[in-house]
Scaffold this motif. Structure first.
Motif, short mmCIF file in Angstrom:
data_model
loop_
_atom_site.label_atom_id
_atom_site.label_comp_id
_atom_site.label_asym_id
_atom_site.label_seq_id
_atom_site.Cartn_x
_atom_site.Cartn_y
_atom_site.Cartn_z
N ALA A 58 -9.95 29.89 -36.51
CA ALA A 58 -9.28 30.27 -37.76
C ALA A 58 -7.77 30.37 -37.55
N LYS A 59 -7.37 30.77 -36.35
CA LYS A 59 -5.93 30.94 -36.07
C LYS A 59 -5.21 29.61 -35.93
N THR A 60 -5.91 28.59 -35.44
CA THR A 60 -5.21 27.34 -35.17
C THR A 60 -5.23 26.39 -36.37
N GLY A 61 -6.12 26.64 -37.31
CA GLY A 61 -6.12 25.82 -38.52
C GLY A 61 -6.73 24.43 -38.31
N GLN A 62 -6.48 23.56 -39.27
CA GLN A 62 -7.10 22.23 -39.27
C GLN A 62 -6.11 21.15 -38.83
N GLU A 64 -4.39 17.41 -38.88
CA GLU A 64 -4.08 16.42 -39.92
C GLU A 64 -4.69 15.07 -39.55
N TYR A 80 -14.11 21.53 -31.63
CA TYR A 80 -12.99 22.44 -31.39
C TYR A 80 -11.76 21.72 -30.84
N ARG A 82 -8.30 19.80 -30.40
CA ARG A 82 -6.98 19.65 -31.02
C ARG A 82 -6.03 18.98 -30.03
N LEU A 87 0.23 21.95 -32.43
CA LEU A 87 0.08 23.39 -32.67
C LEU A 87 1.39 24.08 -32.30
N ASP A 92 1.16 34.20 -34.58
CA ASP A 92 -0.21 33.97 -35.09
C ASP A 92 -1.16 33.51 -33.99
#
Lengths: 102, 413
Positions: A58-62, A64, A80, A82, A87, A92
């Motif tokens: 939730a902290k790192t978001g989605q 693009e 998971y 990324r 980032l 946050d």
């Protein structure tokens, strides 16, 4: 200030502090094994692949579209995944744990 | 374990290749000294952003390959702003201009290349004329733009450096014209479909590109340049940027009998014909096992991969150079990613995705063999292209061109 932890492929856990820049830069600056960031952070090389520990997603978001495209066919990709150059380090992300994919 | 504690590894060139090498050497377990020399006084930085983001944001500190503390931590000595003038292979030393000599046990040449300034009449006396290779070039260009009232820029050369610089300068409010000698831009490196695409992209962004325009001379009066072409057209320019290619820095190696052929010739370990001297990066002429030929590359990929191979070899580890070249370019909001080498292609497939934003890929074949892929805003094509080229995958071209078939690892077989 954010404390960010990287767990390398050899299961070494390294916690570092950062205030700005990308997570990839933070890792490169601290010589984290497996994060190369060859392209300098423009989502062109996929040499900064990490897995976000599930509780921090939730902290790192989605991601693009381009980032997803770069990851989609990588054998090491999971839900998971990324690219850490995408980032940004900020408060946050304090406490977040990343597993280095390579 | 190799005993290297009392040995010295000297690197000439604190470039992407040189710096990566130094850190890789430590990772491989080198115990002795590591000393990096460079005539550039700046803390080693990423070069690709210079023509892209750097010219707009101008922050060199966010552009460093490594922060200074990392060098200290890994005990890597940086000697910047000093010029290496010669190598003495017999006694294994290098001479440093006005600063004596330095002994080495292993020497790594990462001298890269320098911009080629073509012999155009008047080019030496032109005002505000710059190449685009070093941080200092970018700083000077930025200064010249900032202090120019009309900001009229002529860029000589429609290659990647020229086009990226054009796109970046446009964002700073400059009025930009690119003069290209060939009949199309990027003629040396891409298919006509890519040249057309970038031509249109620049025109849409109000950058003028004129092909078949060979600059014949430059006249400069009171700080204002007029650039004249063969067809007698002329352009007033407050700033002129030259991006017509490079010359490889082989002189240090050449004068001491290292083998030179387009660049410093190295084997699969990035080793020259002197077993104690390696060469890495843009300055090398090396063998690519996949394409089965010797080549010279100007790329981050090659710098990174040769830095790994050389570090491993020096530490007696088994690693050979065997990679597929890849490149990227950013212009405006368009990302171009390229993999492979298209030289010798005889068939091109263009696949245009049915997406809202432009996204397409250009697949270069020699008969049935996939040689290279250029991907515009299409990371999938880049990644899959890499996989297919590496695996020498045979591709069904009819399926590839059919955009109703999704891009997946197995859908084009």
């Amino acid at each position: 200030m954010a404390k960010i932890t990287f767990i390398t492929a050899d299961n070494e856990s390294i916690t570092v502090e950062g205030t700005s820049g990308s997570v990839m830069e933070l890792a490169v600056n601290n010589n984290i094994k497996g994060i190369d960031g060859d392209c300098g952070g423009v989502c062109s090389c996929a040499t900064c692949h990490v897995h976000v520990e599930s509780e921090f997603v939730a902290k790192t978001g989605q991601a693009e579209e381009l980032e997803n495209d770069m990851l989609e066919f990588d054998d090491l990709t999971n839900e998971y995944s990324r690219l850490s150059c995408q980032l940004q380090v900020s408060e946050d992300l304090d406490g977040v744990v990343f597993k280095v994919a390579k | 374990m190799l005993d290297t504690a009392n040995q010295v590894c000297v690197v000439i060139g604190a470039s992407h290749a040189g710096v990566n090498f130094a850190f890789n050497l430590r990772k491989e377990g080198w115990q002795g000294e590591v000393i990096l020399f460079d005539s550039d006084p700046n803390i080693p930085y990423h070069r690709p952003p210079l023509s892209k983001s750097y010219i707009i944001d101008g922050d060199l500190n966010s552009n460093l390959l490594k922060p200074l503390e990392s060098y200290k931590k890994d005990n890597i000595t940086l000697k910047l702003g000093v010029k290496v003038s010669s190598i003495n292979r017999n006694i294994r030393t290098i001479s440093i201009e006005n600063k004596g000599t330095q002994k080495y046990d292993k020497l790594v040449i990462a001298t890269g290349a320098r911009p080629f300034i073509p012999p155009i009449s008047g080019i030496d006396s032109a005002a505000n004329l710059f190449p685009m290779r070093t941080a200092n070039d970018a700083i000077e260009i930025k200064k010249a733009i900032d202090s120019s009232e009309k900001k009229r820029v002529i860029i000589i050369g429609g290659g990647y450096i020229g086009l990226e610089t054009a796109a970046s300068l446009k964002k700073t409010g400059a009025s930009v014209t690119v003069l290209e000698r060939e009949e199309r831009i990027l003629a040396r490196v891409t298919a006509p479909v890519m040249s057309d695409y970038f031509m249109e992209l620049h025109q849409q962004n109000d950058v003028q590109i004129l092909t078949n325009n060979n600059v014949s001379f430059i006249k400069t009066e009171n700080g204002l340049n007029t650039v004249f072409c063969d067809d007698e057209t002329s352009f007033e320019a407050d700033i002129v940027i030259v991006g017509v290619g490079i010359r490889v820095n082989t002189e240090l190696a050449d004068t001491v009998g290292l083998e030179i052929e387009q660049g410093i010739k190295v084997n699969e370990f990035s080793q020259t014909n002197d077993e104690n001297i390696y060469a890495i990066g843009d300055c090398t002429f090396h063998y690519n096992p996949h394409y089965k030929r010797y080549l010279r590359l100007e790329s981050v990929q090659n710098a990174v991969d040769q830095s790994k191979v050389a570090a491993a070899s020096i530490c007696d580890k088994d690693l050979i150079y065997d990679t597929i070249p890849w490149f990227w370019s950013d212009q405006y909001d368009v990302k171009l990613q390229m993999v492979g080498l298209s030289n010798g292609y005889n068939d091109v497939i263009v696949r245009k995705e049915e997406t809202e934003n432009t996204s397409f890929s250009v697949w270069y074949f020699k008969d049935d063999a996939l040689l290279a892929v250029d991907a515009i805003n299409n990371g999938k094509a880049f990644v899959l292209g890499t996989r297919f080229i590496k695996g020498k995958q045979k591709i069904n071209k009819t399926k590839l061109v059919d955009v109703s078939i999704p891009m997946k690892p197995t859908t084009f077989l």
